[in-house]
Design an enzyme around this catalytic site. Structure first.
Site, PDB file in Angstrom:
ATOM      1  N   ARG A  18      -8.448  -0.419   8.149  1.00 52.93           N
ATOM      2  CA  ARG A  18      -9.464   0.481   7.596  1.00 52.93           C
ATOM      3  C   ARG A  18      -9.766   1.600   8.578  1.00 52.93           C
ATOM      4  NH1 ARG A  18     -13.872  -1.611   3.394  1.00 52.93           N
ATOM      5  NH2 ARG A  18     -14.401   0.411   2.560  1.00 52.93           N
TER       6      ARG A  18
ATOM      7  N   GLN B 183       0.838  -1.205   0.000  1.00 57.41           N
ATOM      8  CA  GLN B 183       0.000   0.000   0.000  1.00 57.41           C
ATOM      9  C   GLN B 183       0.870   1.251   0.000  1.00 57.41           C
ATOM     10  OE1 GLN B 183      -2.929  -2.163   3.149  1.00 57.41           O
ATOM     11  NE2 GLN B 183      -3.369   0.001   2.886  1.00 57.41           N
TER      12      GLN B 183
END
Lengths: 783, 295, 163
Positions: free
Chosen positions: A367, A220
């Site tokens: 998240r 990421q």
């Protein structure tokens, strides 16, 4: 149904995703789809014990297996000074264990072979002798003087990693002493895992002749990984090429660097061949980075009118064997200090103690913008308890305590400057959609019949978009993000960003942002991310930072392009720069609307017909250092029914009204909300990674770590209010994490609301049927 | 994750399959649907040297019906029963149960006989087939033998099958009176093993009295269990609120669950009571509905 | 061992170890990497393919088992450059995000529509309950399948009229 990508003025429109052209055909290129010539495969030997001394490792049987090329142990890595690696949280972590193991499934040895199956065969043949040690599982016990000190590599003879505090401790105590009502609660947010459907993995491809490493990795944050790698492996950074291909979900799991990555790189450097390591699901759930695991205690004070007066929070954070969180350097407990939420607390104090235990390392932001989910869960649950104590409707209590719109920018008692919000309006919208008064009437009728129906609210405020360089860095690198735009002669555009999407839709949404600024369509703009040789440096995609950071960079880079384009347009229109206006699609000569040029014509001129002395080309790069974070918020309402025979909870309705500022693509935003709510639902009702007293992981695969299916997952209803961020270039705030941050409390509050006539104020999540049933039985109301 | 290496045999006759099992003994593992075995092999919890795949044995496919019974060939998949409405009239519990097993994709491969042979105490078929008084036919080197499901199940993952025996099919007796059934399963999510499963079927005579009843329980013992006393108390009586409650309480006391992450023993036992009560109530309603339609 | 199998209408063959799983036969031997692997316990369904028309988890089928059979993967859905209505439905209704579960979802729902041309929301939800998605919350997948069902039946109607 979504609009085509050729739509003009694309910002704010539900345009079909460009990336889906390959995904619906099965033509995505995920890490495991990449096959290089002569590639070898790596498998890891893992510890069966949570805490044990390694007395001997015998690799001879594995080395003798035909097809095995290399067996690595911690001792081998120690000779290269690579037995340990730094974590993003400033701790260090064993790559392959030396001396002792500190969690079950810890990486002990690596076997490289011709195929993945052979590598696993080899791993089975590595003989490791262990001397088991008592495992430290309970973080509270870990802090007691009797507990064994787990980390022998550290100077401090303690299992405490850090103590962090913020706010006014004495002032908070005084205000609590003066409060007419004080509620306290112990709130537990259990250990969970992001569990993206694609596990983590990499291919290390070292070319000895060039001294060059190509590293394909499920990352990421590819640039950050390149820098970490340069620091860890001592390779020159310009000779490391990180490629993060299509990613099958990340949710924070793919931010850290894992031992398997380092082992694959060492193996490739040793063997001069590409080496692939893909973790199995079991390895993913047991070793690569859990989230949450916060044990929180809250005291909340209020006056006679139900106005909150003080908040005190203390927390024990179980980080496992190594602090492998990926928090910004100055924030060992992430942005937990958003814990005052949407409410106007005059004073507050929060403390967090990080603790080592014999569990897998981590503390990633699943998240979530670094511990914001924990904070949001805590305050939203605590407000629920306060409403029960005051016998006040929880919606009314919230309305009474919201930070009012006129107070923005709002200075929170724990140090944040909230950018914007209209919390009362957002809540009211949610209440209108569900018809809250009718639901309360129905609830009263059902209660009279002995039925258990609950309505739960959560009116959360998030903090995302880390962050301004004054405060935010990871390993010293400021947390800006970037965009580089090149306009080609025919008016088509390639834009590269420092972020890396994992399903969020950047290839479409960033194209919309840039196209809007340049008067083009999303179809005209190709977005490229994840290749460190081509993209400008950026810190990556997590913590809902892509739109706040890279989205800002994209808009500002596009405006730089437009500034130059305007000069070229003036040249084409034969007027002064100051006499050219931009109408959203064309440059127009002031006062002569019939004389205009579109961006495509200007683009061609940038390469063919420039004003005298102007540098050719039409490109711009912007590194965006935001002035502040953004503060998305929302109001969620859950309606549940409880089966008195089994304790099973059914979510009958769920309404989510989100305010994420300016919306780039409403279809994508709704998709993010649906997905995050589903994750929040799972966390509230079925997910946790527990351990037995010996530190054995009890949810090592999808048989026990439960991912909801379409059957359990509720139908989601979404709504929106739009309060743009005043400081963001397009007013956007970021949205991917809001539903995961905000929803667990709504579910829990709904279940507690159903049971509140029994005097119940708290049940720890996940709310398995048996837990609810035990409460029903204790109160004599089970069927 | 990949299985350990093994040799693979796909016999094309029953005789050949039995022969292979005899030849390789404990080294061999029989595979039908493979939906339990292959995951265990991938996790390397099972590592047979020989895998005998019986999916190409024609004698094991298909099903036959006689006046007294239904015979399901060993390769009958869960989905084949789930989607077969022809079975609903006489064998309603089969379809009810099949639809609750694992997930729809697993049901396309998994087999009834494989589930019985695997003998997981939480498996749905064992409880269902116990309730129906079913038997399996096992073929070994010495020929066929009929084993009731009750006798087949010994302990968790343990049956009375010899290592060289193959279940060739399952025989389900045909009901003689009007029949209704219900299968209930409490699971944490689709695809999970049962926290508690209850399968029950009731036959009534013309007078509405219960003539035959089976109540099978899943996940509340070391094997699937049959709630005998609960069945007995219903025989010869009409289903009614009181009889149902009585039976439910007896079924709960027949359960012998253990406490685990799915709930305490007390919880599971009480779920048996609740489910038997709900199941019998549903059956009662269906029987009444059937009678109304018939009349 | 030698495997001969028809994949997406095309005869293929490969020499593999007996332990080779169908998912890896497709991915490694035939380079059909649209079939994904997301777990090791037959839980996630990302590897779903059609085996003689029946959707199965290809991580829990041995390559040897499909010898002589026909297998359809996501790469076999598109015809003559035309996306299958399901692929179009997923695209039109944002039925995917990261795309990792998508091929499995498409194969499962393909079979669903064969059996039930007009499924209800509940029927779709049950039918895809062997396929996990971590991104979408399933809701847009349901919408996508409903759109595809409508388009398929409209197409069938048109064809009938033509006949």
């Amino acid at each position: 149904m979504a609009l085509e990508i050729t739509e003009a003025h694309p910002l704010g429109k539900a345009i079909k995703r460009k990336e889906d052209a390959r995904f619906v055909r099965g033509q995505g290129r995920y890490l495991d789809d990449i096959k290089l010539p002569d590639m070898l495969y790596l498998a890891l030997v893992r510890s069966p014990y949570a805490h044990a001394r390694i007395t001997h490792i015998d690799t001879s049987r594995a080395q003798a297996l035909p097809g095995v090329h290399l067996v690595l142990t911690g001792e081998d890595l120690a000779k290269m000074n690579l037995a340990w690696m730094p974590t993003l949280a400033g701790d260090q972590q064993m790559v392959l264990a030396t001396g002792k193991v500190l969690f079950q499934y810890q990486e002990v040895a690596a076997v490289v072979a011709d195929s993945r199956a052979l590598a696993e065969d080899g791993a089975q043949l590595v003989d490791v002798a262990y001397e088991p040690l008592p495992a430290v599982v309970d973080p509270f016990w870990a802090l007691s003087p009797e507990a064994p000190v787990l980390r022998e590599d550290r100077e401090e003879a303690s299992n405490r990693i850090f103590h962090w505090e913020v706010g006014d401790s004495r002032g908070t105590d005084r205000a609590l002493a003066d409060a007419s009502t004080v509620v306290t609660e112990r709130i537990r947010m259990p250990r969970v895992h992001p569990a993206p459907l694609e596990p983590c993995g990499c291919i290390a491809d070292y070319n000895a002749a060039r001294g060059h490493l190509t590293w394909y990795v499920t990352s990421q944050a590819p640039h950050a990984h390149r820098t970490v790698l340069a620091m860890v492996a001592g390779l020159p950074e310009h000779k490391i090429h990180v490629i993060s291909p299509d990613i099958g979900g990340g949710f924070g799991n793919k931010v850290p660097v894992f031992p398997g990555y380092v082992a694959a790189i060492v193996a490739s450097i040793s063997l001069h061949r590409p080496v692939k390591w893909i973790e199995a699901r079991t390895e993913n759930l047991t070793s690569t980075n859990f989230a949450r695991d916060y044990h929180m205690e809250v005291a909340l004070g209020a006056d006679r009118d139900g106005r909150v007066t003080a908040l005190r929070v203390s927390t024990v954070a179980d980080h496992g064997a190594f602090d492998a969180a990926a928090d910004p350097t100055k924030f060992p407990a992430g942005l937990f200090s958003i814990v005052t939420g949407s409410y106007d607390f005059p004073v507050a104090y929060a403390a967090v103690d990080g603790v080592y235990t014999n569990k897998a390392p981590g503390g990633v932001a699943y998240r979530c913008s670094f511990r914001v989910t924990e904070a949001s869960f805590l305050i939203e649950r605590a407000m629920n308890t306060l409403a029960l104590r005051l016998n006040m409707d929880p919606a009314e209590l919230r309305q009474r305590n919201f930070i009012p719109p006129e107070r923005f920018p709002y200075q929170s008692p724990l140090g944040w400057t909230y950018d914007s919000g209209d919390y009362a309006a957002t809540l009211q919208k949610a209440l209108d959609i569900v018809d809250y008064p009718a639901l309360r009437r129905e609830q009263a009728e059902r209660r009279a019949r002995g039925e258990l129906m609950g309505i739960g609210l959560s009116t959360f405020t998030e903090i995302v978009g880390a962050g301004p360089s004054s405060t935010f860095d990871i390993l010293g690198i400021k947390m800006f993000d970037s965009c580089e735009i090149r306009v080609h002669p025919t008016g088509k555009v390639i834009a590269r960003l420092g972020t890396r999407h994992q399903g969020q839709g950047h290839e479409t949404t960033f194209a919309q942002v840039i196209a809007e600024e340049l008067g083009l369509t999303a179809d005209d703009v190709l977005i490229e991310e994840g290749d460190t040789d081509t993209a400008p440096y950026g810190l990556g995609t997590y913590a809902s930072r892509s739109t706040p950071l890279a989205g800002g960079a994209a808009a500002l880079a596009a405006r730089r392009v437009r500034d130059k384009a305007k000069k070229i347009a003036a040249h084409l229109l034969e007027v002064d720069d100051a006499e050219v206006e931009w109408d959203g699609q064309h440059f127009v000569a002031m006062g002569a609307p019939d004389r205009s040029v579109p961006m495509a014509a200007v683009a061609l001129a940038a390469y063919t017909n420039l004003p005298h002395g102007m540098e050719p080309g039409l490109e711009a790069t912007y590194y965006y250092d935001p002035p502040n974070l953004t503060f998305p918020n929302g109001a969620y309402v859950a309606v549940v029914d409880i089966d008195k025979g089994t304790g099973a909870v059914t979510v009958r309705r769920f309404v989510a009204v989100d305010d994420c500022g300016t919306v780039i693509n409403p279809m994508v935003v709704d998709g993010q909300i649906h997905g995050g709510l589903t994750e929040g639902f799972a966390i509230a009702f079925m997910q946790e990674i527990p351990f037995d007293e010996d530190g054995n992981c009890l949810a090592p695969n999808f048989m026990d770590y439960l991912v909801p299916t379409a059957v359990e997952t509720p139908h989601w209803e979404t709504g929106r209010t739009v309060t743009p961020s005043p400081h963001h270039p397009i007013g956007a705030k970021g949205v991917g994490e809001s539903p995961n941050v905000g929803s667990p409390a709504a579910f829990a509050n709904a279940v507690i609301d159903a049971l509140s006539p029994l005097g119940v104020t708290n049940i720890d999540i996940p709310l398995f049927p048996w837990k609810v049933w035990e409460v029903l039985r204790q109160h004599g109301v089970a069927e | 994750m990949f299985p350990n290496a093994f040799d693979y045999a796909a016999p094309t006759s029953l005789e050949e399959a039995v022969d292979l099992l005899g030849r390789y003994g404990d080294e061999a593992k029989l595979m039908a649907g493979g939906q339990s075995l292959l995951p265990m092999m991938k996790l390397r919890l099972a590592a047979p040297a020989w895998l005998v795949d019986i999916n190409r044995v024609p004698e094991l496919a298909g099903r036959t019906e006689t006046d007294d019974a239904l015979f399901l060939g060993a390769l009958t998949r869960h989905a084949a029963i789930e989607w077969d409405r022809d079975l609903d009239a006489d064998y309603p519990l089969l379809g009810e149960t099949a639809a609750l097993i694992a997930d729809p994709l697993v049901r396309n491969r998994g087999t009834v006989a494989g589930s019985l042979a695997h003998a997981d105490p939480a498996a749905d078929w064992a409880a269902c087939l116990l309730a129906l008084g079913a038997s399996v036919t096992a073929r070994g080197p010495r020929g066929n033998r009929l084993i009731t499901v009750e006798d087949l199940l010994v302990d968790a993952l343990t049956t009375t099958l010899a290592p060289d025996e193959i279940i060739t099919g399952v025989t389900v007796p045909r009901p003689t009176g009007r029949v209704a059934a219900k299968s209930l399963k409490l699971e944490r999510k689709v695809g999970d093993f049962a926290i508690v499963g209850v399968s029950l079927q009731v036959e009534v005579g013309i007078d509405g009295d219960v003539t035959r009843v089976g109540i099978g329980l899943a996940a509340v013992g070391s094997t699937a269990l049959r709630a005998r006393e609960a069945e007995t108390v219903l025989l010869g009586r009409r289903l009614g609120r009181e009889t149902i409650r009585e039976a439910a309480a007896l079924a709960a006391s027949a359960a012998d669950p253990v406490s685990d992450r799915r709930g305490s023993a007390a919880y599971k036992r009480d779920i048996v009571r609740v489910f038997v009560e709900r199941g019998l109530t549903a059956v009662q309603a269906r029987l009444a509905e059937g009678q109304a339609l018939g009349a | 061992m030698r495997i001969r199998v028809t994949v997406n209408g095309r005869p293929r063959s490969a020499d593999v170890e007996p332990r080779t799983l169908l998912a890896y036969l497709l991915r490694d031997e035939f380079n059909l990497t649209g079939t994904h692997v997301g777990c090791d316990t037959t839980s996630c369904g990302a590897c779903t393919v059609l085996w003689d028309g029946v959707p199965v988890k290809s991580c829990t089928v041995l390559a040897g088992q499909v010898d002589g059979a026909a297998v359809t993967t996501v790469e076999g859905l598109e015809h003559d450059g035309q996306l299958h209505p399901l692929q179009q439905g997923f695209w039109d209704h944002h039925g995917l995000q990261c795309g990792f579960c998508t091929p499995g979802m498409l194969m499962t729902t393909h079979a669903v529509l064969q059996r039930r041309p007009h499924p209800t929301e509940a029927e779709i939800r049950h039918a895809i309950s062997g396929n996990l998605c971590r991104c979408t919350g399933y809701q847009n997948i349901v919408t996508a399948v409903q759109q595809a069902a409508a388009r398929l039946s409209a197409r069938d109607t048109v064809q009938e009229v033509k006949v």
